[in-house]
Write an enzyme that holds these catalytic residues in place. Structure first.
Site, PDB file in Angstrom:
ATOM      1  N   ALA A  74      81.997 -29.133  14.153  1.00  0.00           N
ATOM      2  CA  ALA A  74      83.458 -28.966  14.137  1.00  0.00           C
ATOM      3  C   ALA A  74      83.958 -28.607  15.534  1.00  0.00           C
ATOM      4  O   ALA A  74      84.401 -29.481  16.289  1.00  0.00           O
ATOM      5  CB  ALA A  74      83.852 -27.915  13.114  1.00  0.00           C
ATOM      6  N   ARG A  75      83.896 -27.343  15.893  1.00  0.00           N
ATOM      7  CA  ARG A  75      84.297 -26.919  17.228  1.00  0.00           C
ATOM      8  C   ARG A  75      83.397 -25.766  17.664  1.00  0.00           C
ATOM      9  O   ARG A  75      83.040 -24.892  16.853  1.00  0.00           O
ATOM     10  CB  ARG A  75      85.762 -26.445  17.250  1.00  0.00           C
ATOM     11  CG  ARG A  75      86.788 -27.589  17.302  1.00  0.00           C
ATOM     12  CD  ARG A  75      86.716 -28.384  18.606  1.00  0.00           C
ATOM     13  NE  ARG A  75      87.673 -29.480  18.702  1.00  0.00           N
ATOM     14  CZ  ARG A  75      87.410 -30.772  18.447  1.00  0.00           C
ATOM     15  NH1 ARG A  75      86.214 -31.147  18.043  1.00  0.00           N
ATOM     16  NH2 ARG A  75      88.347 -31.689  18.622  1.00  0.00           N
ATOM     17  N   GLU A  88      82.863 -27.268  27.021  1.00  0.00           N
ATOM     18  CA  GLU A  88      82.350 -28.645  27.133  1.00  0.00           C
ATOM     19  C   GLU A  88      82.887 -29.270  28.410  1.00  0.00           C
ATOM     20  O   GLU A  88      84.036 -28.974  28.781  1.00  0.00           O
ATOM     21  CB  GLU A  88      82.776 -29.476  25.918  1.00  0.00           C
ATOM     22  CG  GLU A  88      82.136 -28.981  24.624  1.00  0.00           C
ATOM     23  CD  GLU A  88      82.408 -29.897  23.426  1.00  0.00           C
ATOM     24  OE1 GLU A  88      82.857 -31.046  23.643  1.00  0.00           O
ATOM     25  OE2 GLU A  88      82.160 -29.473  22.299  1.00  0.00           O
ATOM     26  N   ALA A 114      82.014 -38.416  16.576  1.00  0.00           N
ATOM     27  CA  ALA A 114      82.873 -39.592  16.386  1.00  0.00           C
ATOM     28  C   ALA A 114      82.352 -40.796  17.158  1.00  0.00           C
ATOM     29  O   ALA A 114      83.023 -41.823  17.222  1.00  0.00           O
ATOM     30  CB  ALA A 114      84.279 -39.255  16.848  1.00  0.00           C
ATOM     31  N   ASP A 123      87.061 -22.581   1.146  1.00  0.00           N
ATOM     32  CA  ASP A 123      88.254 -23.040   1.873  1.00  0.00           C
ATOM     33  C   ASP A 123      89.442 -22.363   1.191  1.00  0.00           C
ATOM     34  O   ASP A 123      89.626 -22.507  -0.015  1.00  0.00           O
ATOM     35  CB  ASP A 123      88.389 -24.565   1.760  1.00  0.00           C
ATOM     36  CG  ASP A 123      89.491 -25.122   2.668  1.00  0.00           C
ATOM     37  OD1 ASP A 123      89.238 -26.121   3.362  1.00  0.00           O
ATOM     38  OD2 ASP A 123      90.603 -24.561   2.682  1.00  0.00           O
ATOM     39  N   ASP A 174      76.725 -29.946  17.602  1.00  0.00           N
ATOM     40  CA  ASP A 174      77.290 -31.120  18.264  1.00  0.00           C
ATOM     41  C   ASP A 174      78.409 -30.689  19.221  1.00  0.00           C
ATOM     42  O   ASP A 174      78.873 -31.477  20.031  1.00  0.00           O
ATOM     43  CB  ASP A 174      77.857 -32.082  17.199  1.00  0.00           C
ATOM     44  CG  ASP A 174      78.348 -33.394  17.797  1.00  0.00           C
ATOM     45  OD1 ASP A 174      77.614 -33.972  18.626  1.00  0.00           O
ATOM     46  OD2 ASP A 174      79.457 -33.841  17.452  1.00  0.00           O
ATOM     47  N   ARG A 191      89.098 -33.047   5.331  1.00  0.00           N
ATOM     48  CA  ARG A 191      88.618 -34.437   5.320  1.00  0.00           C
ATOM     49  C   ARG A 191      87.101 -34.516   5.534  1.00  0.00           C
ATOM     50  O   ARG A 191      86.375 -35.116   4.742  1.00  0.00           O
ATOM     51  CB  ARG A 191      89.336 -35.240   6.417  1.00  0.00           C
ATOM     52  CG  ARG A 191      90.750 -35.636   6.054  1.00  0.00           C
ATOM     53  CD  ARG A 191      91.392 -36.378   7.205  1.00  0.00           C
ATOM     54  NE  ARG A 191      91.501 -35.506   8.361  1.00  0.00           N
ATOM     55  CZ  ARG A 191      92.625 -34.914   8.747  1.00  0.00           C
ATOM     56  NH1 ARG A 191      93.737 -35.140   8.094  1.00  0.00           N
ATOM     57  NH2 ARG A 191      92.646 -34.132   9.804  1.00  0.00           N
ATOM     58  N   HIS A 203      78.467 -33.756  21.608  1.00  0.00           N
ATOM     59  CA  HIS A 203      79.734 -34.089  20.950  1.00  0.00           C
ATOM     60  C   HIS A 203      79.782 -35.579  20.553  1.00  0.00           C
ATOM     61  O   HIS A 203      80.637 -36.331  21.029  1.00  0.00           O
ATOM     62  CB  HIS A 203      80.920 -33.717  21.855  1.00  0.00           C
ATOM     63  CG  HIS A 203      82.189 -33.489  21.081  1.00  0.00           C
ATOM     64  ND1 HIS A 203      83.114 -32.549  21.413  1.00  0.00           N
ATOM     65  CD2 HIS A 203      82.687 -34.097  19.966  1.00  0.00           C
ATOM     66  CE1 HIS A 203      84.125 -32.588  20.564  1.00  0.00           C
ATOM     67  NE2 HIS A 203      83.884 -33.521  19.670  1.00  0.00           N
TER      68      HIS A 203
HETATM   69  P1  NAD Z   1      91.037 -30.936   8.273  1.00  0.00           P
HETATM   70  O1  NAD Z   1      92.275 -30.353   8.815  1.00  0.00           O
HETATM   71  O2  NAD Z   1      91.117 -32.122   7.353  1.00  0.00           O
HETATM   72  O3  NAD Z   1      90.200 -29.804   7.518  1.00  0.00           O
HETATM   73  C1  NAD Z   1      90.041 -28.494   7.996  1.00  0.00           C
HETATM   74  C2  NAD Z   1      89.833 -27.615   6.769  1.00  0.00           C
HETATM   75  O4  NAD Z   1      89.449 -26.314   7.198  1.00  0.00           O
HETATM   76  C3  NAD Z   1      91.109 -27.447   5.926  1.00  0.00           C
HETATM   77  O5  NAD Z   1      90.894 -27.858   4.579  1.00  0.00           O
HETATM   78  C4  NAD Z   1      91.408 -25.951   6.007  1.00  0.00           C
HETATM   79  O6  NAD Z   1      91.985 -25.449   4.822  1.00  0.00           O
HETATM   80  C5  NAD Z   1      90.027 -25.380   6.274  1.00  0.00           C
HETATM   81  N1  NAD Z   1      90.043 -24.055   6.878  1.00  0.00           N
HETATM   82  C6  NAD Z   1      90.881 -23.577   7.832  1.00  0.00           C
HETATM   83  N2  NAD Z   1      90.593 -22.281   8.115  1.00  0.00           N
HETATM   84  C7  NAD Z   1      89.538 -21.959   7.326  1.00  0.00           C
HETATM   85  C8  NAD Z   1      88.765 -20.782   7.183  1.00  0.00           C
HETATM   86  N3  NAD Z   1      89.044 -19.676   7.878  1.00  0.00           N
HETATM   87  N4  NAD Z   1      87.754 -20.800   6.306  1.00  0.00           N
HETATM   88  C9  NAD Z   1      87.478 -21.917   5.583  1.00  0.00           C
HETATM   89  N5  NAD Z   1      88.178 -23.067   5.678  1.00  0.00           N
HETATM   90  C10 NAD Z   1      89.187 -23.089   6.543  1.00  0.00           C
HETATM   91  O7  NAD Z   1      90.130 -31.281   9.551  1.00  0.00           O
HETATM   92  P2  NAD Z   1      88.915 -32.328   9.653  1.00  0.00           P
HETATM   93  O8  NAD Z   1      89.436 -33.657  10.061  1.00  0.00           O
HETATM   94  O9  NAD Z   1      88.075 -32.218   8.442  1.00  0.00           O
HETATM   95  O10 NAD Z   1      88.157 -31.723  10.927  1.00  0.00           O
HETATM   96  C11 NAD Z   1      87.379 -30.563  10.824  1.00  0.00           C
HETATM   97  C12 NAD Z   1      86.876 -30.149  12.203  1.00  0.00           C
HETATM   98  O11 NAD Z   1      86.035 -31.149  12.774  1.00  0.00           O
HETATM   99  C13 NAD Z   1      87.989 -29.927  13.231  1.00  0.00           C
HETATM  100  O12 NAD Z   1      87.656 -28.791  13.995  1.00  0.00           O
HETATM  101  C14 NAD Z   1      87.905 -31.175  14.118  1.00  0.00           C
HETATM  102  O13 NAD Z   1      88.438 -30.955  15.399  1.00  0.00           O
HETATM  103  C15 NAD Z   1      86.414 -31.388  14.132  1.00  0.00           C
HETATM  104  N6  NAD Z   1      85.983 -32.747  14.492  1.00  0.00           N
HETATM  105  C16 NAD Z   1      84.852 -32.872  15.226  1.00  0.00           C
HETATM  106  C17 NAD Z   1      84.360 -34.133  15.543  1.00  0.00           C
HETATM  107  C18 NAD Z   1      83.127 -34.304  16.378  1.00  0.00           C
HETATM  108  O14 NAD Z   1      83.040 -35.272  17.092  1.00  0.00           O
HETATM  109  N7  NAD Z   1      82.165 -33.410  16.309  1.00  0.00           N
HETATM  110  C19 NAD Z   1      85.053 -35.272  15.094  1.00  0.00           C
HETATM  111  C20 NAD Z   1      86.210 -35.103  14.311  1.00  0.00           C
HETATM  112  C21 NAD Z   1      86.673 -33.824  14.018  1.00  0.00           C
HETATM  113  C1  MLT Z   2      87.970 -35.332  17.534  1.00  0.00           C
HETATM  114  O1  MLT Z   2      88.648 -34.308  17.628  1.00  0.00           O
HETATM  115  O2  MLT Z   2      88.445 -36.435  17.197  1.00  0.00           O
HETATM  116  C2  MLT Z   2      86.524 -35.233  17.774  1.00  0.00           C
HETATM  117  O3  MLT Z   2      86.119 -34.041  18.330  1.00  0.00           O
HETATM  118  C3  MLT Z   2      85.892 -36.428  18.385  1.00  0.00           C
HETATM  119  C4  MLT Z   2      86.296 -36.768  19.784  1.00  0.00           C
HETATM  120  O4  MLT Z   2      86.875 -35.969  20.481  1.00  0.00           O
HETATM  121  O5  MLT Z   2      85.978 -37.896  20.189  1.00  0.00           O
END
Ligand code: NAD
Ligand code: MLT
Length: 541
Positions: free
Chosen positions: A232-233, A262, A283, A171, A257, A151, A280
């Site tokens: 991401a993480r 954390e 969101a 991916d 981020d 996403r 962080h």
């Molecule tokens: P998602 O599940 O929609 O997408 C993750 C993608 O990573 C998938 O398409 C998967 O196929 C791919 N993937 C998995 N292993 C892989 C690898 N080894 N190499 C390449 N691609 C790989 O998740 P999302 O909603 O897009 O979220 C992505 C990340 O962002 C998650 O870790 C989520 O926790 C993090 N996130 C962070 C924040 C923030 O505040 N910074 C907010 C929302 C989500």
């Molecule tokens: C999430 O996993 O939704 C993000 O890291 C954002 C948050 O924790 O607020």
């Protein structure tokens, strides 16, 4: 009247919905921990949280009142899902509510790095007018590597294309055609993109595969002056390698981020030239917080008032009787999915063929269990019977099933076939006794291998000395062999064969390389499956 507790700050729009919901009363109690948290939770039917509160086993165990916890956000890392499942608590999340905001944060950080935004402003605050020092770089015309095209990754791609950047993407669950439609040049490995990119941004979950995805060896393959972004993480980039890369000048910028630990208020990266970090905040926009709050309240009130379960991450849509009767085959289906993901990544389509007595049961849940296994390692959200097929669809992976009531060699079996752009692999699984998962055929070779633990799979010429040779190498590297199976092509000697060993521990890369170097061996790989008897939380009784 259902009672709901709000455990972290929640946008007012969500609270307004809670106040207006019929049959619901709510209380806000943020900052709870330990016994206070445990005891308060016993008084409520549902809870809504973000990432602040930690709902670990000691907090959830023994709670017989709480029915559901909804995470307003994506990551449910702060909720212990097995403990919740054991306590009969449904855990739900809002997977898409903060996608755009997080993608915007990644783009913001990329632009901030490119134009030295943070240090330039800091210099003004310190009374300096330093135009030369903060010469920036344009992003238009540059190449962005995007790792993880889910996403958020895809939302980043759309925005970067509008900035006239070239996109290289990786991916394992994206097909070349889909990538092309989206303007992405898909590469087959992360390594392949490294020498080409000016910027890298990651959007995967943190898994064994993605931990330290960018470390010293990967940095060495990159252009001097590369800039790296992680929203991401924490842990996907090795922080020590980032420090080294910045010191040596290999890396021009790092924007984070998220952090390994954390909250993080102390890092060797903080204060280094070329670094921009945020706490962080991906969101943290009004829009994202409103959306996740409204979605979270909707999920919880629907569940409490009608029993509807959506976006659940830990429960199976099965009544206990059906679950009991199918547990052995659900386990095989799940393991076969994980096995196939290890045999070949990048599936474009899957076909499942059920054969024998099992076709009299609900094979749809078996298909869901297979899909969950196939995707489990790759996705940030937990994949289970509820969400697996939808996740396959979202990734453009076609799924077909077939049922044949004739028995074949076993009273029941399931065959999985996955097809990628280049190849097709096929494997058949069955259950011995009540609960012993077995692999009985792989790519046309019949065998009888255990579907658990660490599997070493190698293809070889069927000549004397192969098993002994592999055994000797395992012995030299201190790896014990638990079980062994060999399958011959058309069951004829002296042709080609596949060997599968169950190892007590994962062999080192050196051991694997030694095996690959054996003259008669054409390929060798390791696939990790759960130990025998280990079931995912949604399959436990
Ligand atoms: P998602 O599940 O929609 O997408 C993750 C993608 O990573 C998938 O398409 C998967 O196929 C791919 N993937 C998995 N292993 C892989 C690898 N080894 N190499 C390449 N691609 C790989 O998740 P999302 O909603 O897009 O979220 C992505 C990340 O962002 C998650 O870790 C989520 O926790 C993090 N996130 C962070 C924040 C923030 O505040 N910074 C907010 C929302 C989500
Ligand atoms: C999430 O996993 O939704 C993000 O890291 C954002 C948050 O924790 O607020």
């Amino acid at each position: 009247m259902h009672k709901v507790i709000v455990l972290d700050d929640l946008a007012q729009e969500g609270l307004d919905l809670l106040a207006a919901a019929e049959g619901i009363e709510y209380e806000i109690c943020t900052g709870l921990k330990g016994d206070d948290l445990r005891n308060r939770l016993m008084e409520f039917d549902g809870a809504i949280c973000r990432s602040g509160v930690k709902l670990m086993p000691d907090i959830l165990e023994g709670n017989s009142r709480l029915k559901a916890v909804v995470r307003a956000g994506v990551g449910t890392d702060n909720i212990d899902k097995p403990a919740a499942t054991r306590a009969g608590i449904v855990v739900m999340n809002t997977p898409a509510g903060n996608t755009l905001s997080t993608a915007e944060q990644a783009i913001t950080l990329m632009m901030g790095l490119s134009r030295n935004l943070a240090p330039a402003y800091q210099s003004l605050c310190e009374g300096r007018w330093d135009r030369k020092k903060y010469m920036g770089t344009q992003v238009a015309g540059k190449t962005l590597g995007v790792i993880g095209l889910g996403r958020i990754g895809l939302a980043v791609v759309a925005r970067a294309l509008a900035l006239e950047m070239k996109i290289l993407g990786y991916d394992p669950f994206m097909s070349k055609e889909r990538a092309q439609e989206l303007g992405i040049e898909l590469v087959e490995t992360v390594d392949e993109m490294l020498p080409e990119v000016d910027y890298v941004t990651v959007h995967t979950p943190l898994t064994n595969e993605t931990r330290n995805l960018i470390d010293m060896p990967q940095l060495e393959k990159m252009k001097t002056g590369v800039r790296l972004i992680n929203c991401a993480r924490g842990g996907i980039y090795n922080e020590a390698a980032m420090v080294e890369g910045l010191k040596s000048g290999k890396i021009a910028g790092v924007a984070l981020d998220v952090y390994e630990e954390e909250p993080c208020t102390d890092s060797p990266l903080f204060g280094m030239p070329g670094v921009v970090c945020t706490p962080h905040l991906g969101a943290s926009t009004e829009e994202a917080q409103t959306q996740v709050a409204v979605e979270a309240v909707g999920l919880l009130t629907d569940f409490l008032t009608t029993g509807t379960i959506r976006h659940a991450v830990n429960v199976a849509p099965l009544d206990p009787k059906t679950l009991e009767s199918l547990r052995g085959y659900l386990d095989v289906a799940y393991r076969l999915g994980m096995f196939m993901a290890g045999v070949q990544s990048g599936a474009k389509s899957c076909r499942l063929i059920y054969r024998g007595k099992i076709t009299e049961s609900d094979t749809k849940v078996l298909t869901a269990a297979f899909s969950a296994g196939l995707l489990q390692q790759a996705l940030s959200a937990e994949v289970n019977l509820v969400n697996a097929e939808m996740m396959l669809q979202e990734r453009g992976i076609a799924l077909a099933t077939e049922s044949r009531s004739d028995m074949g060699a076993f009273s029941s079996s399931m065959t999985a076939e996955i097809t990628t752009d280049q190849t097709t692999h096929r494997a058949t699984g069955t259950v011995f006794g009540q609960s012993m998962p077995r692999l009985v055929a792989l790519d046309g070779y019949r065998m009888e291998a255990y579907l658990d633990g660490c599997l070493l799979i190698f293809t070889h010429e069927d000549v004397p000395g192969i098993i002994g040779g592999v055994g000797t190498i395992c012995g030299q590297h201190g790896v014990n062999i638990g079980q062994m199976a060999v399958g011959r092509a058309e069951e004829q000697p002296r042709g080609h064969a596949i060997g599968i060993l169950n190892l007590d521990a994962e062999p080192s890369s050196e051991a694997l390389e030694d095996i690959r170097q054996m003259a008669a061996i054409s390929s060798a790989k390791v696939i990790q499956l759960p130990q025998a008897g280990d079931l995912p939380s949604w399959l436990q009784g």
